[in-house]
Design a protein around this motif. Structure first.
Motif, PDB file in Angstrom:
ATOM      1  N   GLU A  37      24.480  76.450  88.465  1.00 46.87           N
ATOM      2  CA  GLU A  37      22.873  77.167  88.048  1.00 46.87           C
ATOM      3  C   GLU A  37      21.991  76.567  87.752  1.00 46.87           C
ATOM      4  O   GLU A  37      20.960  76.710  86.993  1.00 46.87           O
ATOM      5  CB  GLU A  37      23.127  78.347  86.623  1.00 46.87           C
ATOM      6  CG  GLU A  37      24.519  79.109  87.077  1.00 46.87           C
ATOM      7  CD  GLU A  37      24.205  80.467  87.802  1.00 46.87           C
ATOM      8  OE1 GLU A  37      22.968  80.757  87.724  1.00 46.87           O
ATOM      9  OE2 GLU A  37      24.697  81.127  88.587  1.00 46.87           O
ATOM     10  N   LEU A  38      22.223  75.215  88.229  1.00 45.37           N
ATOM     11  CA  LEU A  38      21.807  74.106  88.479  1.00 45.37           C
ATOM     12  C   LEU A  38      19.901  74.694  88.648  1.00 45.37           C
ATOM     13  O   LEU A  38      19.556  75.026  89.264  1.00 45.37           O
ATOM     14  CB  LEU A  38      22.358  73.600  89.669  1.00 45.37           C
ATOM     15  CG  LEU A  38      21.076  71.535  89.801  1.00 45.37           C
ATOM     16  CD1 LEU A  38      21.937  70.945  88.213  1.00 45.37           C
ATOM     17  CD2 LEU A  38      20.505  71.086  90.883  1.00 45.37           C
ATOM     18  N   LYS A  74      28.097  80.153  81.682  1.00 43.81           N
ATOM     19  CA  LYS A  74      28.947  80.643  82.640  1.00 43.81           C
ATOM     20  C   LYS A  74      30.255  79.478  82.561  1.00 43.81           C
ATOM     21  O   LYS A  74      29.138  78.575  83.804  1.00 43.81           O
ATOM     22  CB  LYS A  74      29.185  81.546  83.119  1.00 43.81           C
ATOM     23  CG  LYS A  74      29.653  83.089  82.051  1.00 43.81           C
ATOM     24  CD  LYS A  74      29.317  84.407  82.912  1.00 43.81           C
ATOM     25  CE  LYS A  74      30.287  84.599  83.958  1.00 43.81           C
ATOM     26  NZ  LYS A  74      30.407  85.554  85.230  1.00 43.81           N
ATOM     27  N   SER A  75      31.577  79.200  82.216  1.00 47.28           N
ATOM     28  CA  SER A  75      32.312  78.262  83.410  1.00 47.28           C
ATOM     29  C   SER A  75      33.182  79.725  83.852  1.00 47.28           C
ATOM     30  O   SER A  75      33.133  80.911  83.794  1.00 47.28           O
ATOM     31  CB  SER A  75      32.854  77.233  82.152  1.00 47.28           C
ATOM     32  OG  SER A  75      33.836  78.274  81.442  1.00 47.28           O
ATOM     33  N   GLY A  76      34.873  78.843  84.681  1.00 42.24           N
ATOM     34  CA  GLY A  76      35.115  79.626  85.529  1.00 42.24           C
ATOM     35  C   GLY A  76      35.111  78.536  86.945  1.00 42.24           C
ATOM     36  O   GLY A  76      35.864  77.753  87.104  1.00 42.24           O
ATOM     37  N   THR A  77      35.961  79.519  87.425  1.00 43.13           N
ATOM     38  CA  THR A  77      36.856  78.686  89.020  1.00 43.13           C
ATOM     39  C   THR A  77      36.137  79.927  90.488  1.00 43.13           C
ATOM     40  O   THR A  77      36.063  80.804  90.263  1.00 43.13           O
ATOM     41  CB  THR A  77      38.678  78.884  89.427  1.00 43.13           C
ATOM     42  OG1 THR A  77      38.754  78.664  87.415  1.00 43.13           O
ATOM     43  CG2 THR A  77      38.553  78.208  90.116  1.00 43.13           C
ATOM     44  N   TRP A  78      36.071  78.881  90.428  1.00 46.31           N
ATOM     45  CA  TRP A  78      35.444  79.553  92.445  1.00 46.31           C
ATOM     46  C   TRP A  78      36.365  79.109  93.662  1.00 46.31           C
ATOM     47  O   TRP A  78      37.148  77.148  93.695  1.00 46.31           O
ATOM     48  CB  TRP A  78      33.827  78.388  92.472  1.00 46.31           C
ATOM     49  CG  TRP A  78      33.309  79.113  94.252  1.00 46.31           C
ATOM     50  CD1 TRP A  78      33.427  80.345  94.520  1.00 46.31           C
ATOM     51  CD2 TRP A  78      33.641  78.309  94.938  1.00 46.31           C
ATOM     52  NE1 TRP A  78      32.969  80.165  95.920  1.00 46.31           N
ATOM     53  CE2 TRP A  78      32.766  79.597  96.406  1.00 46.31           C
ATOM     54  CE3 TRP A  78      33.540  77.262  95.676  1.00 46.31           C
ATOM     55  CZ2 TRP A  78      31.864  79.554  97.539  1.00 46.31           C
ATOM     56  CZ3 TRP A  78      32.852  76.544  97.102  1.00 46.31           C
ATOM     57  CH2 TRP A  78      32.365  77.600  97.811  1.00 46.31           C
ATOM     58  N   ALA A  79      37.097  80.044  93.522  1.00 49.95           N
ATOM     59  CA  ALA A  79      38.311  79.966  94.670  1.00 49.95           C
ATOM     60  C   ALA A  79      38.352  80.412  95.706  1.00 49.95           C
ATOM     61  O   ALA A  79      39.434  81.415  95.493  1.00 49.95           O
ATOM     62  CB  ALA A  79      39.728  79.840  93.991  1.00 49.95           C
ATOM     63  N   PRO A  80      37.636  80.471  96.310  1.00 44.10           N
ATOM     64  CA  PRO A  80      37.787  81.446  97.806  1.00 44.10           C
ATOM     65  C   PRO A  80      38.777  81.335  98.847  1.00 44.10           C
ATOM     66  O   PRO A  80      38.724  80.072  98.980  1.00 44.10           O
ATOM     67  CB  PRO A  80      36.434  81.263  98.723  1.00 44.10           C
ATOM     68  CG  PRO A  80      35.569  79.489  98.051  1.00 44.10           C
ATOM     69  CD  PRO A  80      36.645  79.755  96.638  1.00 44.10           C
TER      70      PRO A  80
ATOM     71  N   SER B  24      31.161  74.320  86.284  1.00 44.61           N
ATOM     72  CA  SER B  24      30.466  74.420  84.150  1.00 44.61           C
ATOM     73  C   SER B  24      29.581  75.039  84.382  1.00 44.61           C
ATOM     74  O   SER B  24      28.447  75.210  84.562  1.00 44.61           O
ATOM     75  CB  SER B  24      30.441  72.997  84.630  1.00 44.61           C
ATOM     76  OG  SER B  24      31.828  72.301  84.924  1.00 44.61           O
ATOM     77  N   ALA B  25      29.749  75.043  83.110  1.00 47.92           N
ATOM     78  CA  ALA B  25      28.234  75.673  81.754  1.00 47.92           C
ATOM     79  C   ALA B  25      26.956  74.107  82.206  1.00 47.92           C
ATOM     80  O   ALA B  25      27.541  72.923  82.331  1.00 47.92           O
ATOM     81  CB  ALA B  25      28.456  75.787  80.486  1.00 47.92           C
TER      82      ALA B  25
END
Lengths: 489, 95
Positions: A37-38, A74-80, B24-25
Motif C-alpha cells: 500500500e505504499l 493490514k499485514s499478512g503474507t503474499w505467497a503465490p 507490512s502495514a
C-alpha cells in the motif's frame, strides 16, 4: 524499492513520487518488497516542473500525515504458488497452452505471451526435462546460487561497477541468485524447463546454468535477456559457430542457448511489460550468443577466460559488459580496402594514415578510431579475425591490454567539449562527482583540461573470431563478469 | 500418429519460485510535519526535483529539511544513525 520498504518497516512514513504510467510497476514492486500500500504521487512527463509540483505538493505532504486506512494497516503474507506440473494433455493442446497470451492495457491491449518470448517453444514434457537434467551433475531441486565468491576487481571499480574496498559489493559462494524484476529464485529443474523450451540439447545445459547463475540476462528487470560470449574449450565441444555466419542463422547452439536468456527473463524473472517492468521499448530480448576463437589469438594475447581471472582450460561465459560504448562510431570499414592497405599500402586507409605505397603491417587503430566518440561515450568492443590481431601484434601490440590502453589514450578531449555531450550528465552524477584522472570536482576543472571519453582501458574489449574476411565488428559493452560453465557440468 | 495424439504428457512449469513475502502495514503517519525532520531523497528528474525542493522549503519553513541528491536512479540511503532522527521521507523520482 527495497529502500522505501525498509524505511516503512522501520516506522518511518514515506511517499514516492513517480511518473504516471509507472504506477502499475511501482505497485508490483511494493508487493514484492512487502509494502503493497505504499503511498505514491504521480508526476507528469510533460508539464514544466514548477506547474507540475504545484499540482501535487499538498497531497504529497498529506501522504505523510493523513491517517492510515484499514487497508494500509493490514499485514499478512503474499505467497503465490506455482504447480510443478503446469499442463497435462496431448502435445497439440500443450502447444496451444504454452503459447497463450494476455492482453496488457499498458501496451494498448497488445497480446503478450504468458510463458514464452513470443515464439513457439519445444513443449517441456517431464521426459524432455529429465533428459536435459542429464546434462549436469547438479540436483534438479538445487537452487541456483553463486558458484564462487565474487568481489569487484580493481578494474571494475575503476569503471564504477562496484567498489573493491567496500564489503557491501561482495557476493559469496552460495548466495541465492535473484531473477528480476520479480526477485524470484529458481531451481536447476526450472532452468531445465526453460532450456527445453528454447530448443537446447542436454550437452548445452551447463552453459545455460552458467547464464542462469549470471542472473539469466534479467539485469535489474530490464535485462532484455542479455548477450553472452562463451570462452574456453566448450566452444569447440559444442560446435558454437565462431566463424562465418557467427551472428547469422543455422547454428543450433548459438540460436538456442542465445534464446534462453529471453525465456529466463520472462519466466524466472517474471518480466511483463508495463506490469512488472517499464521503460523498455525493446531492443533487448534478441537472442545473442557468441563464442571466442581462442586458437586465433597471437602469442601473449589472453582469451576472455584468462582476462577474467579463469584458467585457459576453463570454460566460461562473459555476460555482456552492459556499459555504454563508442562502438557505433569510427570510420567506415571495407574489408577489401583493409586488405589493400595492409598488402600494398593502397586505398582509403592507406591515404588516411599517409602510408600510401608502403606495404604493411600498419597500425590501423587511428583510422578505426577516427570519429569513434563523435556521438557516443564509452569503451569499444571489437570482434576481429586472427590475421587482423596478428597485424596489431606485428606493429607492437604484444598484449590485448596494450590495445585497450592505446584506445583509452586516444579518447581524451577537453572538458569544454565533453560538457556538450549527452551522456555525462548521468556519468558525472550531474557534474557533482569527482573527475577520476584529476581527483578534482568536475566544476573545478578548466575548459582545456583533457578527460577520457572512454572511461578506462578495461571498458574496451577484443573478441577473436575465426575467418579470413577482414571485417572489424564494433559495439559498446566492454568486459562483463565471467561465470564458470565447468562449475555446472 | 493417433496414438501420439492421444498420449497424455505431463508438462512442467517454467516459472521461477516466488518466495513468500511478509506484507507490512505502512508506518504510522505524523500528526503534522511542523517541527519534524523530513528527508528529501532526490534521484533523477531535476526538472521536477529542483522546484520541488524550493517549494517544500518555502511552503513548510517549520520543517527541518534534510536532503540527499543524486542524478542517478538509485537513491542515496540514510545511515542507521540518520534514520533515528528522521521522521518522514519523500523520495522521487526513481525508486
Amino acid at each position: 524499492m527495497p529502500y522505501l520498504a525498509e524505511l516503512e518497516k522501520d516506522g518511518i512514513p514515506t511517499v514516492l513520487i513517480d511518473l504516471k504510467e509507472e504506477t502499475t510497476k511501482v505497485r508490483h514492486d511494493a508487493t514484492v518488497y512487502g509494502v503493497p500500500e505504499l503511498r505514491v504521487i504521480e508526476a507528469s512527463r510533460t508539464l514544466a516542473g514548477p506547474a507540475d509540483v504545484d499540482n501535487w505538493i499538498e497531497p504529497l505532504v498529506q501522504s505523510l500525515t493523513k491517517p492510515l486506512t484499514a487497508k494500509e494497516k493490514k499485514s499478512g503474507t503474499w505467497a503465490p504458488e506455482q504447480p510443478r506440473i503446469l499442463f497435462e494433455g496431448g502435445l497439440e493442446d500443450a502447444e496451444k497452452f504454452y503459447q497463450q497470451t494476455e492482453n496488457i492495457p499498458g501496451i494498448l491491449n497488445a497480446p503478450f505471451s504468458m510463458y514464452t518470448d513470443g515464439l513457439p517453444v519445444v513443449i517441456p514434457t517431464e521426459e524432455r526435462v529429465k533428459e536435459m537434467l542429464a546434462g549436469t551433475s547438479h540436483s534438479p531441486d538445487e537452487v541456483i546460487a553463486l558458484q564462487r565468491d565474487m568481489r569487484p576487481t580493481a578494474r571494475e571499480g575503476a569503471l564504477g561497477v562496484g567498489n573493491p574496498s567496500m564489503p557491501e559489493f561482495y557476493r559469496k559462494k552460495g548466495d541465492v541468485v535473484r531473477f528480476m524484476p520479480m526477485s524470484r529464485t529458481a531451481t536447476v529443474e526450472q532452468v531445465a524447463v526453460n532450456a527445453v523450451m528454447a530448443g537446447c540439447k542436454p550437452e548445452y545445459f551447463p552453459v545455460v546454468l552458467a547464464i542462469a547463475e549470471s542472473g539469466g540476462g534479467t539485469g535489474d528487470g530490464r535485462g532484455g535477456g542479455g548477450s553472452f560470449v562463451v570462452s574456453g574449450p566448450i566452444v569447440e565441444e559444442l560446435g558454437i559457430n565462431v566463424s562465418y555466419g557467427r551472428g547469422s542463422i543455422g547454428n543450433p547452439p548459438n540460436k538456442t542457448i542465445g534464446r534462453v536468456g529471453a525465456l529466463l527473463w520472462r519466466n524466472l524473472g517474471g518480466y511483463k511489460e508495463t506490469v512488472s517492468t517499464i521503460m523498455t521499448y525493446g531492443g533487448g530480448g534478441a537472442a545473442l550468443l557468441h563464442g571466442e576463437y581462442a586458437k586465433g589469438l597471437p602469442p601473449g594475447w589472453k582469451g576472455l577466460n584468462e582476462e577474467l581471472g579463469f584458467k585457459k582450460s576453463e570454460s566460461i561465459i562473459m555476460g555482456g559488459g552492459g556499459g555504454p560504448g563508442g562502438g557505433g562510431g569510427g570510420q567506415f570499414w571495407m574489408p577489401g580496402v583493409y586488405r589493400a592497405f595492409q598488402k600494398s599500402g593502397h586505398g582509403a586507409i592507406a591515404r588516411w594514415l599517409n602510408v600510401k605505397g608502403i606495404p604493411g603491417p600498419h597500425n590501423f587503430l587511428d583510422y578505426f578510431l577516427d570519429g569513434m566518440w563523435a556521438t557516443r561515450e564509452g569503451g569499444v568492443t571489437m570482434v576481429m579475425i586472427p590475421s587482423m590481431a596478428k597485424d596489431l601484434w606485428d606493429v607492437g601490440f604484444k598484449t590485448k591490454d596494450s590495445v585497450y590502453e592505446y584506445i583509452y589514450k586516444k579518447s581524451f578531449e577537453p572538458v569544454k567539449k565533453y560538457r556538450m555531450r549527452g551522456g555525462p550528465d548521468f556519468f558525472t552524477n550531474g557534474w557533482m562527482g569527482i573527475e577520476r584522472t584529476s581527483g578534482k570536482h568536475w566544476k573545478e576543472l578548466s575548459d582545456d583540461y583533457m578527460v577520457p571519453v572512454c572511461p578506462d582501458p578495461w571498458s574496451n574489449c577484443i573478441i577473436l573470431a575465426h575467418g579470413e574476411e577482414t571485417v572489424l565488428d564494433r559495439s559498446g559493452g566492454g568486459h562483463g563478469a565471467g561465470w564458470s560453465i565447468d562449475a555446472w557440468r | 500418429m493417433p496414438a501420439a495424439k492421444s498420449k497424455v504428457y505431463k508438462c512442467l512449469n517454467p516459472i521461477g519460485t516466488q518466495e513468500p513475502v511478509e506484507l507490512s502495514a505502512l508506518a504510522p503517519r505524523l500528526k503534522s510535519i511542523d517541527g519534524k525532520t523530513i528527508h528529501l531523497s532526490i534521484c533523477g528528474e531535476p526538472d521536477i526535483t529542483i522546484p520541488l525542493e524550493k517549494r517544500l522549503k518555502s511552503d513548510y519553513p517549520d520543517v527541518n529539511w534534510t536532503v540527499k541528491k543524486t542524478y542517478n536512479i538509485n537513491p542515496i540511503r540514510l545511515s542507521e544513525e540518520e534514520r533515528k532522527t528522521t521522521d518522514g521521507v519523500i523520495l522521487g523520482v526513481c525508486w
